[in-house]
Design an enzyme around this catalytic site. Structure first.
Site, PDB file in Angstrom:
ATOM      1  N   CYS A  70       0.857  -1.176   0.000  1.00 27.38           N
ATOM      2  CA  CYS A  70       0.000   0.000   0.000  1.00 27.38           C
ATOM      3  C   CYS A  70       0.904   1.239   0.000  1.00 27.38           C
ATOM      4  O   CYS A  70       2.124   1.129   0.155  1.00 27.38           O
ATOM      5  CB  CYS A  70      -0.876   0.010   1.237  1.00 27.38           C
ATOM      6  N   HIS A  91       5.487  -6.947   8.173  1.00 26.73           N
ATOM      7  CA  HIS A  91       5.482  -8.367   8.542  1.00 26.73           C
ATOM      8  C   HIS A  91       5.712  -9.208   7.307  1.00 26.73           C
ATOM      9  O   HIS A  91       4.810  -9.871   6.807  1.00 26.73           O
ATOM     10  CB  HIS A  91       4.147  -8.727   9.209  1.00 26.73           C
ATOM     11  N   CYS A 132       2.366   6.290   8.654  1.00 24.15           N
ATOM     12  CA  CYS A 132       1.504   6.553   7.495  1.00 24.15           C
ATOM     13  C   CYS A 132       0.613   7.774   7.789  1.00 24.15           C
ATOM     14  O   CYS A 132       0.076   7.909   8.898  1.00 24.15           O
ATOM     15  CB  CYS A 132       0.640   5.342   7.225  1.00 24.15           C
ATOM     16  N   GLU A 187      -0.290  -0.430  15.907  1.00 22.46           N
ATOM     17  CA  GLU A 187      -0.966   0.801  15.442  1.00 22.46           C
ATOM     18  C   GLU A 187      -1.938   1.278  16.515  1.00 22.46           C
ATOM     19  O   GLU A 187      -1.992   2.475  16.846  1.00 22.46           O
ATOM     20  CB  GLU A 187      -1.720   0.529  14.132  1.00 22.46           C
ATOM     21  N   SER A 205      -1.751  -8.624   9.937  1.00 23.85           N
ATOM     22  CA  SER A 205      -3.186  -8.698  10.242  1.00 23.85           C
ATOM     23  C   SER A 205      -4.026  -8.374   9.014  1.00 23.85           C
ATOM     24  O   SER A 205      -5.071  -8.969   8.794  1.00 23.85           O
ATOM     25  CB  SER A 205      -3.531  -7.767  11.391  1.00 23.85           C
ATOM     26  N   ASN A 206      -3.544  -7.458   8.153  1.00 24.99           N
ATOM     27  CA  ASN A 206      -4.384  -7.126   6.997  1.00 24.99           C
ATOM     28  C   ASN A 206      -4.422  -8.278   6.010  1.00 24.99           C
ATOM     29  O   ASN A 206      -5.433  -8.517   5.353  1.00 24.99           O
ATOM     30  CB  ASN A 206      -3.925  -5.801   6.369  1.00 24.99           C
TER      31      ASN A 206
HETATM   32 FE1  SF4 Z   1      -1.008   1.223   4.231  1.00 23.51          FE
HETATM   33 FE2  SF4 Z   1      -1.866   1.248   6.724  1.00 23.51          FE
HETATM   34 FE3  SF4 Z   1      -1.215   3.518   5.528  1.00 23.51          FE
HETATM   35 FE4  SF4 Z   1      -3.356   2.221   4.761  1.00 23.51          FE
HETATM   36  S1  SF4 Z   1      -3.003   3.126   6.750  1.00 23.51           S
HETATM   37  S2  SF4 Z   1      -1.827   3.129   3.417  1.00 23.51           S
HETATM   38  S3  SF4 Z   1      -2.733   0.144   5.024  1.00 23.51           S
HETATM   39  S4  SF4 Z   1       0.130   1.862   6.039  1.00 23.51           S
END
Ligand code: SF4
Length: 649
Positions: free
Chosen positions: A12, A40, A94, A123, A221-222
């Site tokens: 992502c 991970h 992020c 997170e 987890s995702n």
């Molecule tokens: Fe990637 Fe998590 Fe950021 Fe979404 S929130 S772009 S899944 S790192």
């Protein structure tokens, strides 16, 4: 059978951003720590380890080193502690997670924060660490209800945020119930679009597929959630890499079956490709074992190995990679980041279909017929040789600034990255290093560390050399009378300094114009462009005297053409001194009326007889063309008048 990969599978935005920052920092510092594994995915973390990326379990473990906060983010206390003990703190949190930090940190002390998500996930722990009030992580609706009941009983307000990777359908279900039962809860949808889009995409594919392969790290987890969603619709297998695939995977499938592939946010594109290839091979093998055996034999006979330098022909240019032919059964891939060191370049900027290039093999998978290569490593090795030779010969190199990094800029030359410290860029402290990006610059190499593959350069040094050479040339060629178009740099009481290229020259006030001047400011201002002529120069003292007076406009030429001794002129008194008064005959030519020539009577104080601005009639009694001096006499005129009066009588 058809193999279909979901459009939104793999890295992502947040993970890609964190990996790039980590790689750049590792390249710059040689060694960098991340607080916990960056993602991970063992394949990725192993490859990062080779680049100098270490994993710290605590901030203290990275004391004195650069530390990267991964995309999950951390709590405020951890951030503060890291800023204290680490040499540098780089935040790869992020932006979507940052937004949640902001929301919870803005809640008043008496409020309650509910985080819909797994309380054990970093997170969620990071989010709790930013709340300045009570904060609870809840997975089940009963837990949410318990917290909200307590909150309602105490008369407080609550906000609900969601872990970015939380299942959207569950979030919608919980939100609806909360809205029905409670009025004091503000709900923020903080699920990341990347996650929901990936989930939606995987779900759509799973609906059509007979088998779903979900690729990703066991602890991601995702990825786990993707597997859970897909398993609602078809047989789903969770794998970490292609090596877990075997022919048994095809059990229960038929010739028209669709095999779907999706992958979690921490799965690199090449792992997805490997899975795709392995799956294709299993299918091919299943259909034609003999043909597979033949291919295998061929692959064995033309075995490639890591580090081999090969010739490769570009057969396809894709947005993120070039596909190449190696003359073996393998398909070669050169990812964009292995094509060039320039982060702004696209694949088509570097190669075109049909190009034959040198590349180094970085990974071979004979069983899947896939080879990964790097062009930039070949370019970089050659580039290092050229750079070392240039340093030896004290040559100036040219390159393009590809990015501004902490403490300087990166220039790419001959396929090699060169770090230019901020102090060597020539950009003033108040300036922006970003303004240099994409510009072509000249620089000198000041340090090469081949072991660390690090080159340091200086734009300032190259600029200084160019300037010194220009100055030397200037002093060799300068001549009296030479004309320059210059720019007024500064204004002093005694004159102005004019930039005439490599040096500044001085135009004294009296040389600014043929007319009388009060202050240079009355004639020019800084930045004015003026034409100047060299009057004299001193290469030792590096001084040039200039004149802005146009010789064609010299009023003395006009004066000597029109006037001679004995002429009577009308002149205006422009100044009075102890020994006489100066009177302007024409603009640029003043004559002196000596005190003894003012009157037939004795004059002791000139101011009693003449005033500035007064117009007088006087006779020219002398012209000195060498010194450009004119002597006038009122007395002579008075005497002549008296004589003619006597004659008439
Ligand atoms: Fe990637 Fe998590 Fe950021 Fe979404 S929130 S772009 S899944 S790192």
């Amino acid at each position: 059978m058809l193999i279909e990969t979901a459009d939104k599978a793999g890295f992502c935005f947040g993970v890609e951003r964190a990996i790039k920052l980590t790689e750049q920092t590792a390249d710059e510092y040689g060694e960098v720590y991340t607080l916990g594994p960056l993602i991970h995915n063992k394949i990725v973390t192993d490859s990062l380890e080779k680049r100098g990326v270490r994993i710290a379990d605590s901030v203290e473990q990275a004391a004195g080193k650069p530390l990267i906060i991964r995309s999950h983010g951390v709590g405020r206390n951890t951030e503060n502690r890291a800023a204290e003990v680490c040499s540098e703190l780089l935040d790869a949190t992020c932006p979507f997670v940052k937004r949640i930090h902001k929301i919870v940190s803005e809640q008043p002390e008496n409020s309650t924060v509910i985080i819909l998500g797994n309380g054990d996930h970093p997170e969620v722990q990071g989010i709790i660490g930013h709340a300045g009030c009570k904060a609870y992580a809840c997975m089940e609706f009963d837990e949410v209800r318990r917290v909200l009941d307590e909150c309602r009983a105490s008369g407080g307000n609550a906000v609900l945020v969601v872990q970015t990777t939380f299942d959207r359908s569950r979030f919608l279900e919980y939100s609806e119930k909360i809205r029905e039962e409670y009025c004091c809860v503000k709900i923020y949808d903080t699920i990341c679009n990347a996650t929901s889009e990936r989930q939606k995409n995987a779900e759509e594919l799973a609906m059509r597929a007979d088998l779903m392969l979900v690729v990703g790290g066991r602890h991601s987890s995702n990825t786990g959630k993707l597997a859970e969603i897909c398993s609602r619709y078809c047989r789903t297998v969770f794998i970490e890499s292609a090596s877990e695939l075997s022919p048994q995977i095809l059990e229960g499938l038929h010739s028209d079956s669709i095999i779907g592939i999706t992958a979690g946010a921490s799965t690199p594109a090449y792992t997805i490709k490997e899975v795709h290839f392995k799956m294709s091979e299993i299918i091919t093998n299943n259909e034609n074992e003999e043909s597979f055996a033949a291919l295998f034999e061929q692959s064995e006979s033309k075995r490639l190995y890591n580090g081999a330098k090969v010739k490769a022909t570009v057969v396809s240019v894709k947005p993120n990679e070039a596909v190449v032919e190696l003359g073996t059964k393998h398909t070669g891939y050169i990812p964009l980041e292995e094509l060039t060191n320039d982060p702004n370049a696209s694949v088509s900027d570097v190669v075109s279909v049909g190009d034959v290039i040198d590349a180094i093999v970085t990974k071979v998978d004979d069983s899947q017929g896939v080879v990964f290569l790097s062009k930039k490593r070949v370019d970089s090795a050659l580039g290092m040789e050229k750079i070392a030779a240039s340093k030896e010969a004290n040559e100036t190199l040219e390159g393009v600034v590809t990015q501004a990094v902490k403490g300087g800029v990166i220039v790419v030359t001959n396929g090699t990255r060169v770090f230019i410290p901020a102090s060597q860029t020539g950009v003033p402290r108040s300036g922006k290093l970003e303004d240099l990006v994409k510009k072509t610059v000249q620089f000198k190499v000041i340090e090469i560390n081949e072991q660390r593959n690090r080159v340091v350069g200086s734009i300032r040094q190259a600029t200084r050399e160019v300037r010194d050479a220009e100055r030397a040339k200037f002093w060799e060629s300068i001549e009296v009378g030479q004309k320059f178009e210059g720019e007024v740099r500064s204004i002093e009481d005694y004159g102005v300094f004019v930039d005439i290229g490599p040096v500044d020259g001085l135009v004294r006030t009296s040389e600014l114009t043929w007319n009388r001047v009060g202050h240079p400011k009355d004639i020019v201002k800084e930045g004015d462009k003026i034409t100047v002529i060299v009057k004299s120069f001193d290469p030792e003292k590096k001084r040039v005297s200039l004149s802005a007076k146009d010789p064609d406009e010299n009023p003395w030429t006009k004066f000597v053409e029109e006037y001679q001794i004995g002429d009577v002129v009308k002149a205006t008194i422009v100044s009075i001194t102890e020994f006489g008064a100066f009177a302007q005959i024409i603009p640029g030519v003043d004559g002196l009326i000596h005190i003894s020539q003012i009157s037939t009577e004795r004059v002791t104080n000139i101011a009693n007889v003449l005033t500035v601005g007064q117009e007088v009639e006087a006779k020219i009694i002398d012209i000195d063309t060498e010194k450009n001096r004119v002597s006038l006499s009122i007395k002579a005129l008075m005497e002549e008048t008296a004589e003619s009066a006597e004659t008439e009588e």
